[in-house]
Design an enzyme around this catalytic site. Structure first.
Site, mmCIF file in Angstrom:
data_model
loop_
_atom_site.group_PDB
_atom_site.id
_atom_site.type_symbol
_atom_site.label_atom_id
_atom_site.label_comp_id
_atom_site.label_asym_id
_atom_site.label_seq_id
_atom_site.Cartn_x
_atom_site.Cartn_y
_atom_site.Cartn_z
ATOM 1 N N ASP A 129 71.948 -11.698 -8.985
ATOM 2 C CA ASP A 129 70.681 -12.352 -9.331
ATOM 3 C C ASP A 129 70.794 -13.849 -9.043
ATOM 4 O O ASP A 129 71.429 -14.591 -9.793
ATOM 5 C CB ASP A 129 70.363 -12.112 -10.809
ATOM 6 C CG ASP A 129 68.950 -12.541 -11.194
ATOM 7 O OD1 ASP A 129 68.370 -13.390 -10.487
ATOM 8 O OD2 ASP A 129 68.442 -12.010 -12.199
ATOM 9 N N CYS A 140 62.279 -9.779 -17.119
ATOM 10 C CA CYS A 140 62.081 -11.014 -16.363
ATOM 11 C C CYS A 140 61.571 -12.114 -17.318
ATOM 12 O O CYS A 140 62.270 -12.503 -18.238
ATOM 13 C CB CYS A 140 61.125 -10.738 -15.199
ATOM 14 S SG CYS A 140 60.648 -12.128 -14.170
ATOM 15 N N HIS A 184 67.881 -9.642 -9.155
ATOM 16 C CA HIS A 184 66.832 -9.789 -10.156
ATOM 17 C C HIS A 184 65.854 -8.621 -10.049
ATOM 18 O O HIS A 184 65.657 -8.045 -8.982
ATOM 19 C CB HIS A 184 66.088 -11.112 -9.944
ATOM 20 C CG HIS A 184 65.228 -11.507 -11.093
ATOM 21 N ND1 HIS A 184 65.748 -11.917 -12.305
ATOM 22 C CD2 HIS A 184 63.880 -11.528 -11.238
ATOM 23 C CE1 HIS A 184 64.762 -12.179 -13.140
ATOM 24 N NE2 HIS A 184 63.622 -11.953 -12.521
#
Length: 265
Positions: free
Chosen positions: A202, A145, A234
């Site tokens: 995502d 991330c 995500h």
């Protein structure tokens, strides 16, 4: 791996009732402090027992900091032979566990963490690892991330790395005094092999930016690769959150192992 009651998570990210806890059998795990330009940088270290030297993987936190899932990732890496070090890269700006929402976390902490500070801390972490049982000829990094973006940027500037794996890190974004460049800006200059792992669903990372990143790597002659998983969104590796996508996560971990075995040893 066994489930354990959750602990150490940022208030901004409610975890599942339990999280995975990889056992420490055969490992040496501890909290340490790393000197970084006169500041004391907390870090979690997991490594195989024995004198080494061990190949090193720096684990760069997701947006929520070095919580129990990131520490567990370090233990997973240690079980396959690596010295894994996860430094707390927000330490000067604040503690993610003290905020009440993701928006507050972004505003009060994350938006105030300069990229250059992060790179200096990662340099210090590499130096610490080498001085404490790590193999200087086998250095790698993985990030998730927020840390996935950092993985691309650091790979473009740190030739000591042998390889990196970037999990769903953003590739484009605003440029300012804190974030001076984005991964797409440096793609053509990345020469070390980076494996990028992304989800087709995502919403935070448009697939056209992934395609641009892939083309930049090809143009620059990088040995890097990008994999896009159908059905994954995500944070698909975050097995403590509803975003977890088991098929993609398991394949991503397999690819990470093979990538590091190929390029790091």
């Amino acid at each position: 791996m066994t489930p354990e009651q959750n602990k150490g998570f940022a208030a901004a990210t409610p975890p599942q009732a339990t999280v995975i806890h990889t056992d420490e059998a055969g490992l040496s795990c501890r909290d340490v402090t790393i000197d970084s330009k006169g500041d004391r940088l907390p870090a979690y270290v997991a490594m195989p027992q024995g004198t080494g030297p061990h190949p090193v993987v720096i684990v760069v936190q997701e947006i929520f900091g070095v919580h129990e899932h990131i520490r567990d990732v370090a233990r997973r890496l240690a079980h396959i032979g690596y010295m894994a070090v996860a430094p707390e890269l927000y330490v000067r700006q604040g503690d993610p566990r003290t905020v009440s929402s993701t928006e507050e976390l972004r505003e009060k902490i994350v938006s105030r963490v300069p990229d250059e500070q992060v790179f200096d801390d990662l340099d210090a972490t590499l130096d610490w690892a080498v001085a404490n049982g790590g193999d200087e000829s086998r250095l790698a990094l993985t990030g998730f991330c927020w840390g996935g973006r950092i993985a691309w940027l650091y790979a473009a500037r740190q030739p000591r790395l042998k390889a990196a794996v970037a999990w769903y890190g953003k590739l484009v974004g605003p440029i300012n005094a804190i974030t001076t460049r984005q991964p797409l800006d440096v793609a053509i200059g990345i020469q070390i092999p980076v494996l990028g792992l992304y989800g087709a669903e995502d919403a935070a990372i448009p697939l056209d930016t992934v395609a641009e990143m892939r083309q930049g790597l090809v143009t620059g002659g990088s040995p890097s690769e990008i994999i896009v998983y159908p059905g994954a969104g995500h944070a698909f590796y975050a097995d403590y959150r509803p975003s977890y996508h088991a098929v993609s996560a398991e394949d991503g971990w397999r690819r990470l192992r093979e990538w590091f075995a190929r390029w790091v040893g």
